[in-house]
Design an enzyme around this catalytic site. Structure first.
Site, PDB file in Angstrom:
ATOM      1  N   ASP B  48      44.010  39.331  37.291  1.00  0.00           N
ATOM      2  CA  ASP B  48      43.716  39.770  38.658  1.00  0.00           C
ATOM      3  C   ASP B  48      43.390  41.258  38.727  1.00  0.00           C
ATOM      4  OD1 ASP B  48      44.357  37.206  39.645  1.00  0.00           O
ATOM      5  OD2 ASP B  48      46.482  37.704  39.464  1.00  0.00           O
ATOM      6  N   HIS B  49      43.647  41.931  37.657  1.00  0.00           N
ATOM      7  CA  HIS B  49      43.473  43.387  37.658  1.00  0.00           C
ATOM      8  C   HIS B  49      42.555  43.770  36.517  1.00  0.00           C
ATOM      9  CE1 HIS B  49      44.397  47.695  37.234  1.00  0.00           C
ATOM     10  NE2 HIS B  49      44.866  47.644  38.442  1.00  0.00           N
TER      11      HIS B  49
END
Lengths: 131, 184
Positions: B48-49
């Site tokens: 997600d990052h």
């Protein structure tokens, strides 16, 4: 170590800029560390470490910022104000600070106002001269 | 003391262990410690990052440095003090860290007193500088105007398996066994 007051002030200024993330023009001699410059308790330890490095001196914890001990002792504090005994202790522990104005209304909430840039410069000057 | 430690308490502490370094590779008591971390795409947060652009969050690099420096500081007093990250003095980042990277966290004690410690640190990948992170730690039992904290050392608790693992290659560190034996 011969250092003029201006030189000391300049170094103290640099220390405070780095430790507190403030601009150097905010650091006047009368500026209070907590009220004007936003210092918190851990910042005091940070400042002590930095001063020790920059000036090559040893600063015992209670010497430069002795208020913590005072405030937690019922002998020294009564109804939110410093007692006569407390004031004596303060005079004794902070010879580098002018407490005349504080004496007339020794409200412990105003104790923080005694920690000024000037008090640090006085302290360092005294320490360097004694060395 | 060991008897007073409830199973629930133990579980909470165990679950909260959240380690962002893999092992120490150098350890000079009271002076300097070097740890490494291998970054892998198996770390779920990297998905997600960011989606399609996985990079180690800078906040976790600060945490990894805080663990490296915090263990260095804790070892000075044989892990008897509760050492808490109190201030991020400086955190500057120069490059991304991506899956497959091995980063080296090099922490140095600049000053230490009974109440606190200040550390400086560099993160590198091979010879490239990734970050400079300077921190302050508080020995909390000696600060905060005499406030009382739980007697149990919730920072360096009695469970030493994590430390033993992290310090396995620098076995001369007294703390590797001390952390456990003296605690409870």
């Amino acid at each position: 170590m011969a250092m003029s007051r201006d030189e000391i002030m300049q170094q103290v200024q640099e220390v405070l800029v780095d430790a507190l993330g403030v601009d150097d023009d905010e650091i006047t001699t009368e500026a209070t560390l907590m009220g004007d410059l936003g210092a918190e308790s851990i910042d005091f330890l940070d400042i002590v470490f930095r001063l020790e490095k920059v000036f090559g001196i040893k600063i015992p914890r209670e010497e430069l910022f002795p208020a913590e001990n005072l405030m937690n002792d019922s002998e020294f504090v009564h109804n939110g104000k410093l007692t006569e005994k407390g004031l004596n202790e303060l005079r004794d522990k902070m010879p580098h600070t002018d407490i005349t104005a504080f004496e007339s209304d020794p409200d412990i909430n105003k104790l923080a106002d005694l920690f000024t840039v000037n008090a640090i410069v006085n302290y360092v000057e005294g320490k360097l001269n004694a060395a | 003391m060991a008897q007073s430690q409830s199973a629930a308490n133990f579980n909470i502490r165990w679950k909260m262990r959240w380690i962002w370094i893999d092992k120490f590779v150098e350890f000079e008591s009271g002076r300097r410690a070097v740890a490494i971390k291998n970054v892998t795409l198996a770390e779920e947060h990297l998905h997600d990052h960011f989606p399609g652009f996985p990079v180690m969050p800078e906040s976790l690099m600060i945490e990894a440095m805080a663990q490296t420096a915090g263990i260095l500081v804790g070892e000075v007093k044989k892990f008897q003090e509760k050492v808490i990250l109190a201030k991020i003095k400086k955190a500057v980042f120069f490059d991304y860290v991506k899956p497959g990277d091995t980063i080296k966290l090099d922490a140095k004690i600049e000053s230490i007193s009974p109440e606190a410690a200040s550390t400086s640190g560099k993160i590198t990948r091979a010879d490239k500088l990734i970050a400079e992170i300077d921190l302050m730690f508080s020995h909390i039992d000696r600060n905060l105007a005499g406030k009382e904290f739980p007697e149990e050392n919730f920072v360096f608790g009695s469970d030493t398996s994590v430390f033993e693992s992290l310090l396995r290659d620098v076995a001369s560190v007294a703390g590797a066994e001390v952390a456990g034996s003296e605690q409870d």
